[in-house]
Design a protein around this motif. Structure first.
Motif, PDB file in Angstrom:
ATOM      1  N   THR A 165       0.854  -1.190   0.000  1.00  0.00           N
ATOM      2  CA  THR A 165       0.000   0.000   0.000  1.00  0.00           C
ATOM      3  C   THR A 165       0.885   1.233   0.000  1.00  0.00           C
ATOM      4  N   LEU A 166       0.682   2.119  -0.956  1.00  0.00           N
ATOM      5  CA  LEU A 166       1.429   3.373  -0.973  1.00  0.00           C
ATOM      6  C   LEU A 166       0.907   4.290   0.129  1.00  0.00           C
ATOM      7  N   LYS A 167       1.828   4.870   0.882  1.00  0.00           N
ATOM      8  CA  LYS A 167       1.488   5.750   1.992  1.00  0.00           C
ATOM      9  C   LYS A 167       1.759   7.185   1.569  1.00  0.00           C
ATOM     10  N   VAL A 168       0.705   7.987   1.532  1.00  0.00           N
ATOM     11  CA  VAL A 168       0.781   9.352   1.015  1.00  0.00           C
ATOM     12  C   VAL A 168       0.229  10.302   2.069  1.00  0.00           C
ATOM     13  N   ARG A 169       1.062  11.233   2.553  1.00  0.00           N
ATOM     14  CA  ARG A 169       0.611  12.186   3.569  1.00  0.00           C
ATOM     15  C   ARG A 169       1.453  13.466   3.475  1.00  0.00           C
ATOM     16  N   PRO A 170       1.143  14.311   2.510  1.00  0.00           N
ATOM     17  CA  PRO A 170       1.925  15.538   2.315  1.00  0.00           C
ATOM     18  C   PRO A 170       1.665  16.548   3.426  1.00  0.00           C
ATOM     19  N   PRO A 171       2.548  17.528   3.580  1.00  0.00           N
ATOM     20  CA  PRO A 171       2.259  18.622   4.509  1.00  0.00           C
ATOM     21  C   PRO A 171       0.904  19.263   4.200  1.00  0.00           C
ATOM     22  N   LEU A 172       0.271  19.786   5.229  1.00  0.00           N
ATOM     23  CA  LEU A 172      -1.083  20.336   5.075  1.00  0.00           C
ATOM     24  C   LEU A 172      -1.124  21.593   4.217  1.00  0.00           C
ATOM     25  N   ILE A 173       0.014  22.186   3.941  1.00  0.00           N
ATOM     26  CA  ILE A 173       0.058  23.389   3.100  1.00  0.00           C
ATOM     27  C   ILE A 173       0.010  23.033   1.617  1.00  0.00           C
ATOM     28  N   CYS A 174      -0.109  21.758   1.306  1.00  0.00           N
ATOM     29  CA  CYS A 174      -0.185  21.272  -0.068  1.00  0.00           C
ATOM     30  C   CYS A 174      -1.219  22.062  -0.886  1.00  0.00           C
ATOM     31  N   GLN A 175      -0.848  22.466  -2.089  1.00  0.00           N
ATOM     32  CA  GLN A 175      -1.739  23.216  -2.971  1.00  0.00           C
ATOM     33  C   GLN A 175      -2.120  22.381  -4.195  1.00  0.00           C
ATOM     34  N   SER A 176      -3.030  22.908  -5.004  1.00  0.00           N
ATOM     35  CA  SER A 176      -3.520  22.174  -6.182  1.00  0.00           C
ATOM     36  C   SER A 176      -2.391  21.765  -7.109  1.00  0.00           C
ATOM     37  N   GLU A 177      -1.416  22.663  -7.312  1.00  0.00           N
ATOM     38  CA  GLU A 177      -0.328  22.331  -8.235  1.00  0.00           C
ATOM     39  C   GLU A 177       0.543  21.195  -7.705  1.00  0.00           C
ATOM     40  N   HIS A 178       0.620  21.068  -6.370  1.00  0.00           N
ATOM     41  CA  HIS A 178       1.390  19.975  -5.796  1.00  0.00           C
ATOM     42  C   HIS A 178       0.650  18.638  -5.980  1.00  0.00           C
ATOM     43  N   VAL A 179      -0.658  18.664  -5.771  1.00  0.00           N
ATOM     44  CA  VAL A 179      -1.457  17.451  -6.006  1.00  0.00           C
ATOM     45  C   VAL A 179      -1.332  17.013  -7.456  1.00  0.00           C
ATOM     46  N   ASP A 180      -1.418  17.968  -8.367  1.00  0.00           N
ATOM     47  CA  ASP A 180      -1.341  17.641  -9.787  1.00  0.00           C
ATOM     48  C   ASP A 180       0.034  17.093 -10.160  1.00  0.00           C
ATOM     49  N   ARG A 181       1.074  17.646  -9.562  1.00  0.00           N
ATOM     50  CA  ARG A 181       2.428  17.136  -9.822  1.00  0.00           C
ATOM     51  C   ARG A 181       2.564  15.694  -9.311  1.00  0.00           C
ATOM     52  N   PHE A 182       2.012  15.425  -8.135  1.00  0.00           N
ATOM     53  CA  PHE A 182       2.017  14.059  -7.604  1.00  0.00           C
ATOM     54  C   PHE A 182       1.276  13.107  -8.529  1.00  0.00           C
ATOM     55  N   LEU A 183       0.097  13.503  -8.989  1.00  0.00           N
ATOM     56  CA  LEU A 183      -0.704  12.640  -9.867  1.00  0.00           C
ATOM     57  C   LEU A 183       0.023  12.361 -11.175  1.00  0.00           C
ATOM     58  N   GLU A 184       0.693  13.364 -11.699  1.00  0.00           N
ATOM     59  CA  GLU A 184       1.483  13.182 -12.925  1.00  0.00           C
ATOM     60  C   GLU A 184       2.597  12.170 -12.706  1.00  0.00           C
ATOM     61  N   SER A 185       3.264  12.263 -11.560  1.00  0.00           N
ATOM     62  CA  SER A 185       4.382  11.374 -11.263  1.00  0.00           C
ATOM     63  C   SER A 185       3.927   9.936 -11.029  1.00  0.00           C
ATOM     64  N   ILE A 186       2.843   9.765 -10.263  1.00  0.00           N
ATOM     65  CA  ILE A 186       2.391   8.403  -9.973  1.00  0.00           C
ATOM     66  C   ILE A 186       1.829   7.744 -11.231  1.00  0.00           C
ATOM     67  N   GLU A 187       1.206   8.512 -12.110  1.00  0.00           N
ATOM     68  CA  GLU A 187       0.714   7.921 -13.360  1.00  0.00           C
ATOM     69  C   GLU A 187       1.879   7.393 -14.196  1.00  0.00           C
ATOM     70  N   CYS A 188       2.923   8.173 -14.301  1.00  0.00           N
ATOM     71  CA  CYS A 188       4.091   7.754 -15.082  1.00  0.00           C
ATOM     72  C   CYS A 188       4.741   6.516 -14.472  1.00  0.00           C
ATOM     73  N   ALA A 189       4.889   6.533 -13.130  1.00  0.00           N
ATOM     74  CA  ALA A 189       5.503   5.400 -12.434  1.00  0.00           C
ATOM     75  C   ALA A 189       4.633   4.150 -12.552  1.00  0.00           C
ATOM     76  N   LEU A 190       3.329   4.315 -12.450  1.00  0.00           N
ATOM     77  CA  LEU A 190       2.401   3.187 -12.537  1.00  0.00           C
ATOM     78  C   LEU A 190       2.493   2.510 -13.898  1.00  0.00           C
TER      79      LEU A 190
END
Length: 444
Positions: free
Chosen positions: A412-437
């Motif tokens: 199970t991937l464990k994901v818990r970014p700092p609470l100051i996370c913004q939309s662009e950070h979420v989108d960057r994460f999604l881009e990275s995990i899609e590529c890795a997947l």
């Protein structure tokens, strides 16, 4: 089940390491104890942090989507300034009168249900859980503790003995009983409450039969180490009731889910509509400065205080209180709970979209900005699922995004970014995990 105590770790010879890092690793190995481990196949080397980012010596930045300690961002300037200002005046302990300690204690307990109105300060979550166990055992007059089957509650001798997550080489206390959760056991959510209650009642019966009795149910309200089993809200309530009926106390370990992490509530136990007897705090409380606490009901606190002595030289020191006070102020002023909920929803929707497009995601669970993502393909065994999850983690590390794994099988991937996370950070994460997947699935 994996027997590796830290699957997402550096193993010599597994990957090519640059000379600068190889030399540093060799120096570490020549002076540090063997219990230390480095994360990732190729260890990360950081020299500074700022907000959501960590920087290596060459200036490359990495998006931190794993670190729960600086929950308001790395090197938060307001928190750093509060610590520096206090350190420039005095750093003292709780044996002296100090108004800021009392001011903060009042503000902290005001975030809890009114029944929880006393606080004792510690330095770490391990110390907090250790103290809570002492209070519960003294108050109940019994020794038994119930925990989830892959729980982690700390590194002290007492907390290690109630932490199955630490591995078979770390002996559990004979007074510990483990209960399974519905998710890992394959029980549908609609049966989760009944299943949990049945497990708890069986554990109580066994403790009573052996003359041990139940002192406490100790739970991480997001069940992080078990694989982030957050739903359905309230599934633990009947188990809590059973422990209370048997004379035990309820200890909510909020070291990971607390301080707004779940988005909808300040404290994870509130999602389950229960009020514990004791609540343990740590990690994000000081945004990186080591400070923790036990918040609890007056009766057990008074009983413990009347018969036992607890004085912690650094617990509640004035610099730590200044850091914690600044954290609480930012959480309230910045409406961070609402923000964590909104970003958590964006993260969940994005992951659900990826799961429809690509194979490899078996399940998604989140509460606010704490997410567990089950990895694996149909028909894939446990070892293969674990290998695939670790491959994704390390591919993302190479892409400059940091996460890790959790769960009994570490798939199970464990994901818990700092609470100051913004939309662009979420989108960057999604881009990275899609590529890795896509890469990880193609390698199968």
């Amino acid at each position: 089940m994996s027997t590796d105590l830290m699957p997402n770790r550096f193993t010599p010879g597994e990957a090519t390491i640059p000379p600068r890092e190889s030399e540093l690793i060799a120096r570490r190995d020549s002076v540090l104890g063997a219990s230390y481990r480095l994360q990732y196949r190729r260890p990360v080397h950081f020299v500074r942090g700022e907000g959501m980012w960590l920087y290596d010596p060459d200036g490359r930045r990495y998006l931190d989507f794993y670190n729960n300690v600086p929950s308001l961002g790395h090197c938060n300037p307001e928190i750093n300034a509060a610590m520096a200002e206090q350190a420039s005046r005095i750093s003292a302990n709780t044996r002296y009168l100090e108004p800021r300690l009392v001011d903060y204690a009042e503000r902290l307990v005001a975030t809890f249900p009114e029944e929880l109105n006393r606080v004792v300060f510690t330095c770490t979550g391990s110390e907090s859980n250790d103290l809570a166990l002492r209070i519960a055992r003294l108050t109940s007059g019994r020794e038994g503790v119930i925990v989830s089957s892959h729980a982690y509650h700390g590194t002290s001798a007492a907390t290690a003995m109630v932490s199955p997550n630490l591995g078979d080489a770390v002996n559990l206390s004979p007074a510990v009983r483990m209960v399974s959760l519905h998710g890992p056991a394959g029980i549908p959510e609609e049966q989760a409450a009944a299943f949990f209650e049945q497990q708890v009642r069986s554990a109580i019966a066994d403790l009573n039969r052996r003359g041990i009795g139940i002192a406490a149910l100790l739970f991480d309200s997001i069940f992080s180490s078990d694989g982030v089993w957050v739903d359905p809200p309230g599934f633990i309530a009947d188990g809590v009731k059973a422990v209370r009926e048997a004379g035990g106390l309820i200890i909510a370990d909020e070291v990971q889910p607390g301080f707004g992490r779940t988005g909808t509530h300040m404290w994870g136990f509130e999602r389950h509509q229960v009020v514990p007897d004791l609540v343990t705090l740590g990690k994000p409380m000081g945004n990186g400065f080591p400070i923790g606490a036990v918040v609890g009901r007056k009766a057990p606190m008074d009983r413990f205080g009347a018969t036992a002595r607890y004085s912690n030289t650094f617990g509640g020191n004035t610099v730590g209180i200044a850091a914690a006070d600044a954290v609480l102020a930012i959480l309230h002023r910045g409406r961070m709970l609402e923000h964590a909920h909104a970003m958590g929803e964006r993260l969940k929707v994005g992951l659900e979209h990826l799961a429809k497009l690509h194979d490899g995601i078996r399940g998604i669970r989140n509460a606010g900005l704490f997410c567990g993502i089950d990895i694996g393909l149909d028909g894939m065994g446990g070892a293969s699922r674990r290998a695939m999850a670790l491959e994704i983690v390390n591919l993302m590390r190479d892409d400059g995004v940091l996460i890790s794994t959790t769960g009994a099988n570490e798939d199970t991937l464990k994901v818990r970014p700092p609470l100051i996370c913004q939309s662009e950070h979420v989108d960057r994460f999604l881009e990275s995990i899609e590529c890795a997947l896509k890469k990880a699935v193609a390698q199968v």
